[in-house]
Design an enzyme around this catalytic site. Structure first.
Site, PDB file in Angstrom:
ATOM      1  CG  ASP A  71      33.429  42.946  39.683  1.00 55.65           C
ATOM      2  OD1 ASP A  71      32.634  42.192  40.264  1.00 55.65           O
ATOM      3  OD2 ASP A  71      33.810  44.032  40.170  1.00 55.65           O
ATOM      4  CG  ASP A  72      29.662  43.827  37.946  1.00 55.66           C
ATOM      5  OD1 ASP A  72      28.685  43.102  38.170  1.00 55.66           O
ATOM      6  OD2 ASP A  72      30.436  44.223  38.840  1.00 55.66           O
TER       7      ASP A  72
ATOM      8  CG  HIS B 250      28.813  40.432  40.555  1.00 63.39           C
ATOM      9  ND1 HIS B 250      28.406  40.236  41.854  1.00 63.39           N
ATOM     10  CD2 HIS B 250      30.110  40.836  40.621  1.00 63.39           C
ATOM     11  CE1 HIS B 250      29.411  40.524  42.669  1.00 63.39           C
ATOM     12  NE2 HIS B 250      30.456  40.886  41.954  1.00 63.39           N
TER      13      HIS B 250
ATOM     14  CD  GLU C  15      34.672  46.440  44.693  1.00 68.61           C
ATOM     15  OE1 GLU C  15      33.814  45.976  45.465  1.00 68.61           O
ATOM     16  OE2 GLU C  15      34.442  46.715  43.499  1.00 68.61           O
TER      17      GLU C  15
ATOM     18  CG  HIS D 228      34.844  38.592  41.308  1.00 68.92           C
ATOM     19  ND1 HIS D 228      35.586  39.292  42.253  1.00 68.92           N
ATOM     20  CD2 HIS D 228      33.666  39.256  41.211  1.00 68.92           C
ATOM     21  CE1 HIS D 228      34.880  40.313  42.696  1.00 68.92           C
ATOM     22  NE2 HIS D 228      33.712  40.318  42.064  1.00 68.92           N
TER      23      HIS D 228
ATOM     24  CG  HIS E 289      32.596  41.360  46.630  1.00 67.62           C
ATOM     25  ND1 HIS E 289      32.028  40.159  46.319  1.00 67.62           N
ATOM     26  CD2 HIS E 289      32.648  42.070  45.463  1.00 67.62           C
ATOM     27  CE1 HIS E 289      31.747  40.132  45.012  1.00 67.62           C
ATOM     28  NE2 HIS E 289      32.112  41.283  44.472  1.00 67.62           N
TER      29      HIS E 289
HETATM   30  N1  LIG Z   1      32.378  45.067  42.215  1.00 72.25           N
HETATM   31  C1  LIG Z   1      31.355  44.826  43.041  1.00 72.25           C
HETATM   32  N2  LIG Z   1      31.514  45.050  44.348  1.00 72.25           N
HETATM   33  C2  LIG Z   1      30.503  44.838  45.191  1.00 72.25           C
HETATM   34  N3  LIG Z   1      29.314  44.417  44.823  1.00 72.25           N
HETATM   35  C3  LIG Z   1      29.106  44.175  43.524  1.00 72.25           C
HETATM   36  N4  LIG Z   1      28.015  43.747  42.877  1.00 72.25           N
HETATM   37  C4  LIG Z   1      28.320  43.684  41.572  1.00 72.25           C
HETATM   38  N5  LIG Z   1      29.591  44.067  41.372  1.00 72.25           N
HETATM   39  C5  LIG Z   1      30.103  44.367  42.581  1.00 72.25           C
HETATM   40 ZN   LIG Z   2      32.271  41.710  42.427  1.00 75.85          ZN
END
Ligand SMILES: Nc1ncnc2[nH]cnc12
Ligand SMILES: [Zn+2]
Length: 340
Positions: A279-280, A20, A201, A18, A198
Site C-alpha cells: 500500500d504505502d 501507491h 477498506e 497495490h 479501492h
Molecule cells: N490505503 C489507501 N486508501 C485510499 N487511498 C489511498 N491513497 C494512498 N493509500 C491509500
Molecule cells: Zn491503497
C-alpha cells in the site's frame, strides 16, 4: 515461525499489485527533494516527520501523505521516487509491480501530467532492463474530488495512453461511493484500460458491490470489509475477483486492532483470490516481505498459504497468459529448491 518458512517468504517470487508510489516516498527522500527544490516542509527533521506517522484512520494518513508529495516537482523527482521503490521491490523478490500514481495530487500544484508520467515511466522501463522487474503504471482518480475533475485528468493523460495500463480509484472512501465515477470508468473501459478500485477498506460491502457492478472493475483494492456480507464473498469467489489486501496498512490505519485479528486467513480459506501488498510502505512500516513475514508470524499462515498468495498475485496481475505461466514456473522452482 520456522526459519525455513521465513526464508521461503522472502525468497519466493511475487507480484505487488497495490502500491501507491507516493506512499513509497521515505522521509529521507522527502527532505532531500525539499532541499533540492526549495520547498518548505513543516517538520524540523527526518525523525520529527517520522514521529508524525501515528494514524487513527485513513483520513489522518491521507493528510500527511498529500503533504509529503508536495516536494515532487521535476521529472527526475518522479523517476527517483519510483526507482527507490523498485530497488526495494527487487530486494524482496518482487518480479512484477503494478504501481498506482495520483496525478491530481501533482497537477493541482502546477506540475504537468507529462512530467509525472514520463518520470515514473522511465523508472519502469529501466526496471525491466536493469532489474528484471516488469513494472507497469495504473493512474488513480482521487475520489474526494469530482467526477468532472476525473474526466479532466483522463483527458490530460490520454496523450500518454501507452504509458499506463489501467485506472484506479483511491483517497477518502466513506462518503465517496464508486458510483460517483460511473461515467468516467465507462470511458476508461472504452479505451481498453484495466479497471480497479479501492473498496471495502473502511467502507461497507455495498461499495464493493458497486465497484464490481457499476464500475465493472477487475480487482478490488483492500476489500477486507467484504466478509460482512456472505453473498458478496460468494460472488468474489465465483468470479475469482482478486483482492489486493494490505495487512500492515490495515493495522496502521486501525482497520484491525492487531495483525493477529486480520482476516487474511478467512479470505484465503474461503477460496478468494487474495494477495498481500504494501500500500504505502514508507508510511506503514514495511515493504512486501515485511508484510509477508509479520502477517504470517501473527496469524499462523502456512507454507501452503504462501504458495497460494504468490500464485494469486500472478493470477490477479494484468500480465498476459504467457507471462503468468512464466511467473508461476519461477514460483514452482523456488518452492522445489526449498523442498517442495
Ligand atoms: N490505503 C489507501 N486508501 C485510499 N487511498 C489511498 N491513497 C494512498 N493509500 C491509500
Ligand atoms: Zn491503497
Amino acid at each position: 515461525m520456522t526459519q525455513n518458512l521465513t526464508e521461503l517468504l522472502r525468497a519466493m517470487p511475487k507480484a505487488e499489485l497495490h502500491i501507491h508510489i507516493e506512499g513509497s516516498l521515505e522521509p529521507e527522500l522527502i527532505f532531500e527533494m525539499a532541499r533540492r527544490n526549495g520547498v518548505a516542509i513543516p517538520y524540523a527533521s527526518v525523525e520529527d516527520l517520522r514521529k508524525a506517522y501515528a494514524f487513527t484512520n485513513l483520513q489522518s494518513f491521507l493528510d500527511i501523505y498529500y503533504a509529503g508529495a508536495s516536494v515532487l516537482l521535476k521529472e527526475q523527482d518522479f523517476h527517483d521516487m519510483a526507482w527507490a521503490y523498485l530497488l526495494r521491490a527487487k530486494a524482496d523478490n518482487v518480479i512484477r509491480a503494478e504501481i498506482f500514481f495520483d496525478p491530481q495530487t501533482h497537477t493541482a500544484r502546477g506540475v504537468s501530467m507529462e512530467t509525472v508520467i514520463n518520470g515514473l515511466h522511465r523508472a519502469c522501463t529501466n526496471a525491466k532492463s536493469q532489474l528484471g522487474i516488469d513494472a507497469e503504471l495504473i493512474l488513480c482518480f482521487l475520489r474526494h474530488l469530482s467526477e468532472e475533475e476525473a474526466f479532466d485528468t483522463l483527458e490530460q493523460a490520454l496523450p500518454y495512453r501507452d504509458k499506463f495500463i489501467g485506472v484506479g480509484l483511491d483517497s477518502s472512501e466513506v462518503g465517496h461511493p464508486p458510483e460517483k465515477f460511473a461515467r468516467v470508468f465507462a470511458k476508461c473501459r472504452q479505451q481498453g484500460l484495466h479497471l480497479v478500485a479501492h473498496a471495502g477498506e473502511e467502507g461497507p460491502p455495498a461499495y464493493v458491490w458497486s465497484a464490481l457492478d457499476v464500475l465493472k472493475v477487475e480487482r478490488i483494492d483492500h476489500g477486507v470489509q467484504s466478509v460482512k456480507d456472505p453473498a458478496l464473498v460468494q460472488r468474489l469467489a465465483k468470479d475469482r475477483i482478486p483482492l489486493t489486501v494490505c495487512p500492515l496498512s490495515n493495522l496502521k490505519l486501525c482497520v484491525f486492532p492487531t495483525l493477529k485479528e486480520h482476516n487474511i486467513r478467512q479470505l484465503l480459506d474461503a477460496g478468494l483470490c487474495a494477495t498481500l501488498n504494501s500500500d504505502d510502505p514508507a508510511y506503514f512500516g514495511g515493504y512486501m516481505n515485511d508484510n509477508f513475514v509479520q502477517t504470517f508470524e501473527a496469524t499462523g499462515l502456512t507454507k501452503a498459504h504462501a504458495y497460494r498468495l504468490a500464485k494469486n498475485s500472478f493470477e490477479g496481475s494484468f500480465a498476459d497468459d504467457a507471462k503468468k505461466r512464466e511467473y508461476v514456473q519461477r514460483l514452482d522452482a523456488a518452492f522445489a529448491a526449498r523442498g517442495g
